[in-house]
Design a protein around this motif. Structure first.
Motif, PDB file in Angstrom:
ATOM      1  N   TYR A  17       0.815  -1.213   0.000  1.00 46.53           N
ATOM      2  CA  TYR A  17       0.000   0.000   0.000  1.00 46.53           C
ATOM      3  C   TYR A  17       0.851   1.267   0.000  1.00 46.53           C
ATOM      4  CZ  TYR A  17      -4.289  -2.619   0.128  1.00 46.53           C
ATOM      5  OH  TYR A  17      -5.330  -3.454  -0.222  1.00 46.53           O
ATOM      6  N   GLN A  18       2.016   1.230   0.618  1.00 51.52           N
ATOM      7  CA  GLN A  18       2.934   2.374   0.531  1.00 51.52           C
ATOM      8  C   GLN A  18       3.405   2.550  -0.911  1.00 51.52           C
ATOM      9  OE1 GLN A  18       5.928   1.326   3.399  1.00 51.52           O
ATOM     10  NE2 GLN A  18       4.763   2.142   5.114  1.00 51.52           N
ATOM     11  N   ASP A  19       3.765   1.440  -1.567  1.00 50.90           N
ATOM     12  CA  ASP A  19       4.174   1.486  -2.970  1.00 50.90           C
ATOM     13  C   ASP A  19       3.024   1.940  -3.863  1.00 50.90           C
ATOM     14  OD1 ASP A  19       6.675   0.559  -2.224  1.00 50.90           O
ATOM     15  OD2 ASP A  19       6.345  -1.492  -2.945  1.00 50.90           O
ATOM     16  N   LEU A  20       1.822   1.440  -3.553  1.00 50.27           N
ATOM     17  CA  LEU A  20       0.643   1.805  -4.345  1.00 50.27           C
ATOM     18  C   LEU A  20       0.387   3.307  -4.289  1.00 50.27           C
ATOM     19  CD1 LEU A  20      -1.876   0.986  -6.005  1.00 50.27           C
ATOM     20  CD2 LEU A  20      -3.061   0.673  -3.808  1.00 50.27           C
ATOM     21  N   GLU A  21       0.488   3.872  -3.106  1.00 49.77           N
ATOM     22  CA  GLU A  21       0.276   5.317  -2.979  1.00 49.77           C
ATOM     23  C   GLU A  21       1.271   6.088  -3.847  1.00 49.77           C
ATOM     24  OE1 GLU A  21      -0.064   8.873   0.344  1.00 49.77           O
ATOM     25  OE2 GLU A  21       0.563   6.882   0.995  1.00 49.77           O
ATOM     26  N   GLN A  23       2.773   4.969  -6.542  1.00 46.47           N
ATOM     27  CA  GLN A  23       2.414   4.715  -7.938  1.00 46.47           C
ATOM     28  C   GLN A  23       1.250   5.622  -8.373  1.00 46.47           C
ATOM     29  OE1 GLN A  23       2.637   1.392 -10.114  1.00 46.47           O
ATOM     30  NE2 GLN A  23       4.782   1.507  -9.544  1.00 46.47           N
ATOM     31  N   ILE A  24       0.250   5.720  -7.515  1.00 43.13           N
ATOM     32  CA  ILE A  24      -0.909   6.560  -7.851  1.00 43.13           C
ATOM     33  C   ILE A  24      -0.496   8.029  -7.914  1.00 43.13           C
ATOM     34  CG2 ILE A  24      -3.152   7.374  -7.008  1.00 43.13           C
ATOM     35  CD1 ILE A  24      -3.704   4.442  -6.182  1.00 43.13           C
ATOM     36  N   GLN A  25       0.364   8.455  -7.015  1.00 39.50           N
ATOM     37  CA  GLN A  25       0.879   9.824  -7.092  1.00 39.50           C
ATOM     38  C   GLN A  25       1.611  10.033  -8.412  1.00 39.50           C
ATOM     39  OE1 GLN A  25       3.241  10.336  -3.544  1.00 39.50           O
ATOM     40  NE2 GLN A  25       1.444  10.494  -2.232  1.00 39.50           N
ATOM     41  N   GLY A  26       2.349   9.022  -8.852  1.00 42.56           N
ATOM     42  CA  GLY A  26       3.092   9.130 -10.104  1.00 42.56           C
ATOM     43  C   GLY A  26       2.187   9.269 -11.311  1.00 42.56           C
ATOM     44  N   VAL A  27       1.125   8.474 -11.382  1.00 38.70           N
ATOM     45  CA  VAL A  27       0.258   8.541 -12.565  1.00 38.70           C
ATOM     46  C   VAL A  27      -0.706   9.721 -12.526  1.00 38.70           C
ATOM     47  CG1 VAL A  27       0.417   6.071 -13.070  1.00 38.70           C
ATOM     48  CG2 VAL A  27      -1.501   6.914 -11.709  1.00 38.70           C
ATOM     49  N   THR A  28      -0.900  10.317 -11.339  1.00 35.47           N
ATOM     50  CA  THR A  28      -1.781  11.489 -11.255  1.00 35.47           C
ATOM     51  C   THR A  28      -1.013  12.803 -11.290  1.00 35.47           C
ATOM     52  OG1 THR A  28      -1.795  11.435  -8.824  1.00 35.47           O
ATOM     53  CG2 THR A  28      -3.552  10.222  -9.955  1.00 35.47           C
ATOM     54  N   ASP A  29       0.301  12.746 -11.189  1.00 33.83           N
ATOM     55  CA  ASP A  29       1.118  13.956 -11.195  1.00 33.83           C
ATOM     56  C   ASP A  29       0.885  14.748 -12.487  1.00 33.83           C
ATOM     57  OD1 ASP A  29       3.033  15.813 -10.305  1.00 33.83           O
ATOM     58  OD2 ASP A  29       4.602  14.798 -11.459  1.00 33.83           O
ATOM     59  N   GLY A  30       0.400  15.964 -12.340  1.00 35.29           N
ATOM     60  CA  GLY A  30       0.135  16.812 -13.494  1.00 35.29           C
ATOM     61  C   GLY A  30      -1.188  16.521 -14.190  1.00 35.29           C
ATOM     62  N   GLN A  31      -1.971  15.596 -13.652  1.00 35.34           N
ATOM     63  CA  GLN A  31      -3.263  15.223 -14.253  1.00 35.34           C
ATOM     64  C   GLN A  31      -4.344  15.373 -13.188  1.00 35.34           C
ATOM     65  OE1 GLN A  31      -5.907  14.887 -16.318  1.00 35.34           O
ATOM     66  NE2 GLN A  31      -4.436  13.862 -17.640  1.00 35.34           N
ATOM     67  N   ARG A  32      -5.367  16.190 -13.446  1.00 38.20           N
ATOM     68  CA  ARG A  32      -6.446  16.413 -12.476  1.00 38.20           C
ATOM     69  C   ARG A  32      -7.779  15.822 -12.933  1.00 38.20           C
ATOM     70  NH1 ARG A  32      -5.763  18.107  -7.706  1.00 38.20           N
ATOM     71  NH2 ARG A  32      -7.825  18.996  -7.687  1.00 38.20           N
ATOM     72  N   ASN A  33      -7.832  15.272 -14.141  1.00 33.06           N
ATOM     73  CA  ASN A  33      -9.092  14.723 -14.647  1.00 33.06           C
ATOM     74  C   ASN A  33      -9.475  13.480 -13.846  1.00 33.06           C
ATOM     75  OD1 ASN A  33     -10.630  12.752 -16.524  1.00 33.06           O
ATOM     76  ND2 ASN A  33     -10.967  14.779 -17.391  1.00 33.06           N
ATOM     77  N   LEU A  38      -9.002   7.978 -11.965  1.00 30.31           N
ATOM     78  CA  LEU A  38      -9.678   6.807 -11.402  1.00 30.31           C
ATOM     79  C   LEU A  38      -9.467   5.576 -12.275  1.00 30.31           C
ATOM     80  CD1 LEU A  38     -13.032   8.235  -9.978  1.00 30.31           C
ATOM     81  CD2 LEU A  38     -10.774   8.081  -8.903  1.00 30.31           C
ATOM     82  N   ALA A  39      -9.407   5.756 -13.589  1.00 35.15           N
ATOM     83  CA  ALA A  39      -9.153   4.627 -14.486  1.00 35.15           C
ATOM     84  C   ALA A  39      -7.768   4.037 -14.213  1.00 35.15           C
ATOM     85  CB  ALA A  39      -9.276   5.069 -15.943  1.00 35.15           C
ATOM     86  N   ASN A  40      -6.753   4.889 -14.172  1.00 40.31           N
ATOM     87  CA  ASN A  40      -5.400   4.395 -13.900  1.00 40.31           C
ATOM     88  C   ASN A  40      -5.284   3.819 -12.487  1.00 40.31           C
ATOM     89  OD1 ASN A  40      -3.980   4.655 -16.299  1.00 40.31           O
ATOM     90  ND2 ASN A  40      -3.546   6.812 -15.941  1.00 40.31           N
ATOM     91  N   SER A  41      -5.939   4.434 -11.536  1.00 39.14           N
ATOM     92  CA  SER A  41      -5.871   3.943 -10.154  1.00 39.14           C
ATOM     93  C   SER A  41      -6.538   2.582 -10.015  1.00 39.14           C
ATOM     94  CB  SER A  41      -6.503   4.954  -9.197  1.00 39.14           C
ATOM     95  OG  SER A  41      -5.749   6.146  -9.192  1.00 39.14           O
ATOM     96  N   LYS A 166      -8.433   9.040   0.073  1.00 38.99           N
ATOM     97  CA  LYS A 166      -8.240  10.443   0.476  1.00 38.99           C
ATOM     98  C   LYS A 166      -7.331  11.164  -0.509  1.00 38.99           C
ATOM     99  CE  LYS A 166      -9.132   9.808   5.367  1.00 38.99           C
ATOM    100  NZ  LYS A 166      -8.569   9.607   6.691  1.00 38.99           N
ATOM    101  N   TYR A 167      -6.279  10.496  -0.917  1.00 43.16           N
ATOM    102  CA  TYR A 167      -5.368  11.111  -1.882  1.00 43.16           C
ATOM    103  C   TYR A 167      -6.099  11.417  -3.195  1.00 43.16           C
ATOM    104  CZ  TYR A 167      -1.843  11.970  -5.314  1.00 43.16           C
ATOM    105  OH  TYR A 167      -1.144  12.555  -6.334  1.00 43.16           O
TER     106      TYR A 167
END
Length: 178
Positions: A17-21, A23-33, A38-41, A166-167
């Protein structure tokens, strides 16, 4: 692009779950849609959990506040997900997802057959965890995971998924959902 989560990078679920967080930060960085995020997550969670656990996770996705129904009758509508075809509409208070949304709290259900009013989108599902997405005190959706075995999720999953939820609430622009 961030590397994929694998059993070699996550020796236990807490580390997963630490790694997952990250990863999700990485794929959402610069993307607010919200659709994109949610698709990538959902893909990261689904494939990541399937890689690091022996338990057969069979569905990961999101249900979001349905803006097409009157505000007096709150409901959720299917959002981005990974897995088999799913139910498209769920009223607040109905099933695990609707209950989590109505009560604004995580539902950790070890055996869905013992949950009153469980909605069986996939007969193979036997346990479920649903985490509400809460923005400014208002439920705007839920993160839903299903597993083919009973007791497929535990408190470690709950804690990790609550951090992810939450993130994501903060990482997205929710126009069109709220």
């Amino acid at each position: 692009m961030t590397p994929n989560i694998s059993a070699s990078t996550a020796s236990n679920k807490a580390e997963f779950y630490q790694d997952l967080e990250l990863q999700i930060q990485g794929v959402t960085d610069g993307q607010r849609n919200w659709v994109t995020n949610l698709a990538n997550s959902s893909a990261l969670i689904y494939h990541g959990l399937r890689a690091v656990t022996e338990k057969p996770i069979n569905w990961v996705g999101f249900y979001l506040l349905d803006q097409s129904v009157p505000s007096t009758k709150q409901a959720l509508i299917l959002g981005p997900f990974q897995g088999k075809v799913a139910c498209t509409n769920i009223d607040f208070g109905r099933g695990v997802c609707g209950t989590a949304a109505a009560e604004a709290r995580t539902m950790l259900v070890k055996d869905v057959h013992e949950f009153p009013g469980h909605i069986a989108c996939d007969a193979a599902s036997n346990s479920e965890i649903v985490v509400p997405l809460v923005l400014d005190g208002r439920v705007i959706g839920v993160l839903d995971l299903d597993c083919e075995v009973t007791e497929g999720f535990d408190e470690v999953d709950q804690a990790g998924l609550e951090v992810v939820a939450k993130y994501l609430v903060q990482a997205c622009d929710w126009r069109g959902v709220i």
